[in-house]
Design a protein around this motif. Sequence first.
Motif, PDB file in Angstrom:
ATOM      1  N   GLY A  12      -6.517 -11.579 -12.398  1.00 18.58           N
ATOM      2  CA  GLY A  12      -5.808 -10.705 -11.466  1.00 18.58           C
ATOM      3  C   GLY A  12      -6.598 -10.512 -10.196  1.00 18.58           C
ATOM      4  N   VAL A  13      -7.902 -10.210 -10.333  1.00 14.59           N
ATOM      5  CA  VAL A  13      -8.762 -10.030  -9.158  1.00 14.59           C
ATOM      6  C   VAL A  13      -8.834 -11.308  -8.346  1.00 14.59           C
ATOM      7  CG1 VAL A  13     -11.101  -9.584  -8.373  1.00 14.59           C
ATOM      8  CG2 VAL A  13     -10.165  -8.222 -10.220  1.00 14.59           C
ATOM      9  N   MET A  14      -9.065 -12.437  -9.047  1.00 11.33           N
ATOM     10  CA  MET A  14      -9.189 -13.716  -8.338  1.00 11.33           C
ATOM     11  C   MET A  14      -7.869 -14.088  -7.667  1.00 11.33           C
ATOM     12  SD  MET A  14     -11.520 -15.826 -11.064  1.00 11.33           S
ATOM     13  CE  MET A  14     -11.688 -17.259 -10.011  1.00 11.33           C
ATOM     14  N   GLY A  15      -6.755 -13.746  -8.350  1.00 10.98           N
ATOM     15  CA  GLY A  15      -5.451 -14.033  -7.761  1.00 10.98           C
ATOM     16  C   GLY A  15      -5.248 -13.273  -6.463  1.00 10.98           C
ATOM     17  N   ILE A  16      -5.650 -11.986  -6.447  1.00 12.42           N
ATOM     18  CA  ILE A  16      -5.544 -11.188  -5.230  1.00 12.42           C
ATOM     19  C   ILE A  16      -6.403 -11.786  -4.136  1.00 12.42           C
ATOM     20  CG2 ILE A  16      -6.082  -8.956  -4.183  1.00 12.42           C
ATOM     21  CD1 ILE A  16      -5.363  -7.656  -6.839  1.00 12.42           C
ATOM     22  N   ALA A  17      -7.636 -12.133  -4.491  1.00 13.74           N
ATOM     23  CA  ALA A  17      -8.559 -12.673  -3.493  1.00 13.74           C
ATOM     24  C   ALA A  17      -8.036 -13.985  -2.907  1.00 13.74           C
ATOM     25  CB  ALA A  17      -9.932 -12.898  -4.128  1.00 13.74           C
ATOM     26  N   ALA A  64     -12.591  -1.908 -10.140  1.00 12.62           N
ATOM     27  CA  ALA A  64     -13.019  -2.855  -9.112  1.00 12.62           C
ATOM     28  C   ALA A  64     -11.853  -3.247  -8.212  1.00 12.62           C
ATOM     29  CB  ALA A  64     -13.629  -4.100  -9.762  1.00 12.62           C
ATOM     30  N   ILE A  65     -10.725  -3.534  -8.832  1.00 14.70           N
ATOM     31  CA  ILE A  65      -9.542  -3.917  -8.059  1.00 14.70           C
ATOM     32  C   ILE A  65      -9.094  -2.765  -7.164  1.00 14.70           C
ATOM     33  CG2 ILE A  65      -7.095  -4.529  -8.215  1.00 14.70           C
ATOM     34  CD1 ILE A  65      -7.734  -5.912 -10.870  1.00 14.70           C
ATOM     35  N   ASN A  66      -8.934  -1.582  -7.775  1.00 11.97           N
ATOM     36  CA  ASN A  66      -8.405  -0.446  -7.031  1.00 11.97           C
ATOM     37  C   ASN A  66      -9.338  -0.019  -5.901  1.00 11.97           C
ATOM     38  OD1 ASN A  66      -6.111  -0.360  -8.628  1.00 11.97           O
ATOM     39  ND2 ASN A  66      -6.997   1.075 -10.090  1.00 11.97           N
ATOM     40  N   ASP A  67     -10.661  -0.037  -6.162  1.00  8.04           N
ATOM     41  CA  ASP A  67     -11.610   0.343  -5.114  1.00  8.04           C
ATOM     42  C   ASP A  67     -11.591  -0.657  -3.960  1.00  8.04           C
ATOM     43  OD1 ASP A  67     -12.330   2.600  -6.451  1.00  8.04           O
ATOM     44  OD2 ASP A  67     -14.191   1.798  -7.276  1.00  8.04           O
ATOM     45  N   MET A  68     -11.420  -1.927  -4.290  1.00  7.74           N
ATOM     46  CA  MET A  68     -11.354  -2.936  -3.237  1.00  7.74           C
ATOM     47  C   MET A  68     -10.130  -2.695  -2.340  1.00  7.74           C
ATOM     48  SD  MET A  68     -11.055  -7.106  -3.575  1.00  7.74           S
ATOM     49  CE  MET A  68      -9.492  -7.048  -4.466  1.00  7.74           C
ATOM     50  N   VAL A  77      -1.593  -2.141  -3.183  1.00  8.31           N
ATOM     51  CA  VAL A  77      -1.960  -1.756  -4.541  1.00  8.31           C
ATOM     52  C   VAL A  77      -1.745  -2.910  -5.523  1.00  8.31           C
ATOM     53  CG1 VAL A  77      -1.514   0.708  -4.242  1.00  8.31           C
ATOM     54  CG2 VAL A  77       0.345  -0.788  -4.955  1.00  8.31           C
ATOM     55  N   TYR A  78      -2.566  -2.898  -6.560  1.00  7.39           N
ATOM     56  CA  TYR A  78      -2.439  -3.849  -7.669  1.00  7.39           C
ATOM     57  C   TYR A  78      -1.486  -3.255  -8.700  1.00  7.39           C
ATOM     58  CZ  TYR A  78      -3.836  -6.334 -11.952  1.00  7.39           C
ATOM     59  OH  TYR A  78      -3.855  -7.054 -13.124  1.00  7.39           O
ATOM     60  N   ILE A  79      -0.561  -4.076  -9.184  1.00  6.52           N
ATOM     61  CA  ILE A  79       0.423  -3.622 -10.167  1.00  6.52           C
ATOM     62  C   ILE A  79       0.217  -4.424 -11.445  1.00  6.52           C
ATOM     63  CG2 ILE A  79       2.873  -3.238 -10.645  1.00  6.52           C
ATOM     64  CD1 ILE A  79       3.305  -3.521  -7.561  1.00  6.52           C
ATOM     65  N   PRO A  80      -0.467  -3.836 -12.445  1.00  6.16           N
ATOM     66  CA  PRO A  80      -0.661  -4.555 -13.702  1.00  6.16           C
ATOM     67  C   PRO A  80       0.669  -4.902 -14.355  1.00  6.16           C
ATOM     68  CG  PRO A  80      -1.991  -2.549 -13.615  1.00  6.16           C
ATOM     69  CD  PRO A  80      -1.031  -2.486 -12.478  1.00  6.16           C
ATOM     70  N   GLY A 329       1.926 -12.157 -15.055  1.00  6.79           N
ATOM     71  CA  GLY A 329       2.967 -11.161 -14.850  1.00  6.79           C
ATOM     72  C   GLY A 329       2.584 -10.007 -13.961  1.00  6.79           C
ATOM     73  N   ALA A 330       1.356  -9.964 -13.458  1.00  4.77           N
ATOM     74  CA  ALA A 330       0.947  -8.880 -12.563  1.00  4.77           C
ATOM     75  C   ALA A 330       1.454  -9.156 -11.151  1.00  4.77           C
ATOM     76  CB  ALA A 330      -0.567  -8.732 -12.569  1.00  4.77           C
ATOM     77  N   GLN A 331       1.361  -8.140 -10.304  1.00  5.64           N
ATOM     78  CA  GLN A 331       1.760  -8.296  -8.911  1.00  5.64           C
ATOM     79  C   GLN A 331       0.779  -7.543  -8.022  1.00  5.64           C
ATOM     80  OE1 GLN A 331       5.850  -7.361  -7.976  1.00  5.64           O
ATOM     81  NE2 GLN A 331       6.629  -8.261  -9.884  1.00  5.64           N
ATOM     82  N   VAL A 332       0.787  -7.878  -6.744  1.00  9.02           N
ATOM     83  CA  VAL A 332       0.060  -7.091  -5.759  1.00  9.02           C
ATOM     84  C   VAL A 332       1.038  -6.778  -4.636  1.00  9.02           C
ATOM     85  CG1 VAL A 332      -0.834  -9.143  -4.558  1.00  9.02           C
ATOM     86  CG2 VAL A 332      -1.960  -6.921  -4.250  1.00  9.02           C
ATOM     87  N   LYS A 333       1.045  -5.509  -4.235  1.00  7.09           N
ATOM     88  CA  LYS A 333       1.883  -5.093  -3.110  1.00  7.09           C
ATOM     89  C   LYS A 333       0.965  -4.974  -1.898  1.00  7.09           C
ATOM     90  CE  LYS A 333       3.502  -0.890  -2.748  1.00  7.09           C
ATOM     91  NZ  LYS A 333       4.293   0.354  -2.850  1.00  7.09           N
ATOM     92  N   ILE A 334       1.224  -5.786  -0.869  1.00 10.80           N
ATOM     93  CA  ILE A 334       0.327  -5.897   0.270  1.00 10.80           C
ATOM     94  C   ILE A 334       1.025  -5.432   1.548  1.00 10.80           C
ATOM     95  CG2 ILE A 334      -1.098  -7.468   1.663  1.00 10.80           C
ATOM     96  CD1 ILE A 334      -1.150  -9.381  -0.673  1.00 10.80           C
ATOM     97  N   THR A 335       0.312  -4.664   2.348  1.00 10.80           N
ATOM     98  CA  THR A 335       0.798  -4.341   3.687  1.00 10.80           C
ATOM     99  C   THR A 335       0.684  -5.586   4.549  1.00 10.80           C
ATOM    100  OG1 THR A 335       0.136  -2.015   3.510  1.00 10.80           O
ATOM    101  CG2 THR A 335       0.458  -2.894   5.721  1.00 10.80           C
TER     102      THR A 335
END
Length: 551
Positions: A12-17, A64-68, A77-80, A329-335
């Motif tokens: 999930g973290v690597m996917g966001i990055a 770690a994800i949320n603080d980043m 926000v990260y959506i598990p 199946g996770a998602q990230v909502k990005i501005t």
Amino acid sequence: MFRQKITRRLLGVMGIAVLLIGLSAWKLDYFEINKQLDIFTNLFREVNLYYVDETEPDALMEDAINDMLKELDPYTVYIPEDDVENFRIQQTGQYGGIGSTIRTIGDYVAIDQPYKGYAADKAGLKSGDLIISVDGKSMKGATPSDMSNLLKGSPGSVVKLEIERYGERQMVELKREEIQVKSVPYYGMIDDVTGYVVLRSFTDKASPEIKAAITDLKRNHGMKSLVLDLRGNPGGLLSEAINVANLFIPKNTEVVSTRGRLPELDQVYRTLNDPFDTEMPLTVLIDRGSASASEIVAGTIQDLDRGIVIGQRSFGKGLVQQSRPLSYGAQVKITIAKYYTPSGRCIQAINYAERNEDGSVARIPDSLRTAFETANGRTVLDGGGIDPDVAVDPDKVSGVLYSLVVKGLLFEYATKYVQSHPQLPSPSEFALTKGEYDDFLHFLSDKEYHYVTETEKVIERLEKAAEREGYNEALNSEIASLKAAYEDRKEDDIEVYKTQIRQLLEREIIGRYYYEEGEIEFMLRNDPEIEEALMVLRDRAKYDQLLSPQN
């Protein structure tokens, strides 16, 4: 299982990055990003393998994800995977469940208010019913979130609840249904020619519901002007904001534009459909809780001089988010962009890219707001929300009322009231008698509802300052007299603020009989913004003057 959880979170973290890299590759250093990812992967493994005490990989990773993402803005926000369904519900207002809001009372979760006509209502569940068990499992100590997850499920599935009402327990079996929370919980006529529509959220059903409401009001009830209530509406889908505005402005009219870091995110959104009515006098109500899609609609109506905006300055959220899929199946909502109303202004109130030394952020000061012009040449400002054309000061909630609400004492008394009152007059007629309100005061006599006022805080600061600066001995008697006088006055708060306490208690009681629809109808009886809207709509000269440039 341990390794699988770590792997899922890490992906999930690597996917966001990787996603962030892809969105801004033109500016970021690939080598530096890959280097930091490698460091993080190794660090995470080493910490979990060798730390002296047992670690919780899930919690570490989520932090770690949320603080980043917290360093960016509150909306990225990260959506598990477990929360994706709740995210979908926010967008559609649709889910499988029993159809009720819930709240905590003591050690248990209770029914707050059933949705009219859905499973909880049809099964006879009432506000105040304590949920003792679900499918035989005790619910003592459960949170509303725990309960919500248990009550939701596939439409048609059965859930068995043990409830407690007035000290007696009973079993209730419910069949879950597909629940569609209304975007328009109420509409009606507030005088012979003025319609009123409340829009609570911009789900994918918002514009069809509003269109159905105003069509009914115009065809069957003689509506010639409209009050659109967006107060407390936090927003929702951008597409629905455009569709709602489209009801009142011509086809192919610009509603909003977006600008992001990537050229492909720069878009201009125009209305696509024929309007419902472009001439009918219109007022839009906003307050500090009106945000995002609400501000797009209010800002568009204002910029195009299509109607009058009334209330308080809106929240000031001019940022656009997009959800992106991640692994497992996770998602990230990005501005991804900022939005701009037709006049060219962005109403975002906080610049998250510029922070104070301590990391905090502040609202853009009024002195730095830029002026823009509406279609008629009126001046409007960017950078701080939508300023109403007609400002109405909000009622300030007293400390005593706030405490009574938070402690659940209005809710508790309403439950008690219903037990001895099987019927109630209509929302337009109901009022507590003096004897009934006195009974409420007696009910409060052995209840705890401590609260701290601003005056109390100032006296406490004065006392500490006097002690710190060596004036305490000289001022002790004066400060003691001040505290005594304040305490005497504070004891009268329940009487001083009787009007607002009584109004909210009556609303709570009405909801038990007439649901949210009845609560809204009741509050229309004493609503300063509604009164102001009616004054404007009844005075065509004033309406036109407000839409004209001020010399």
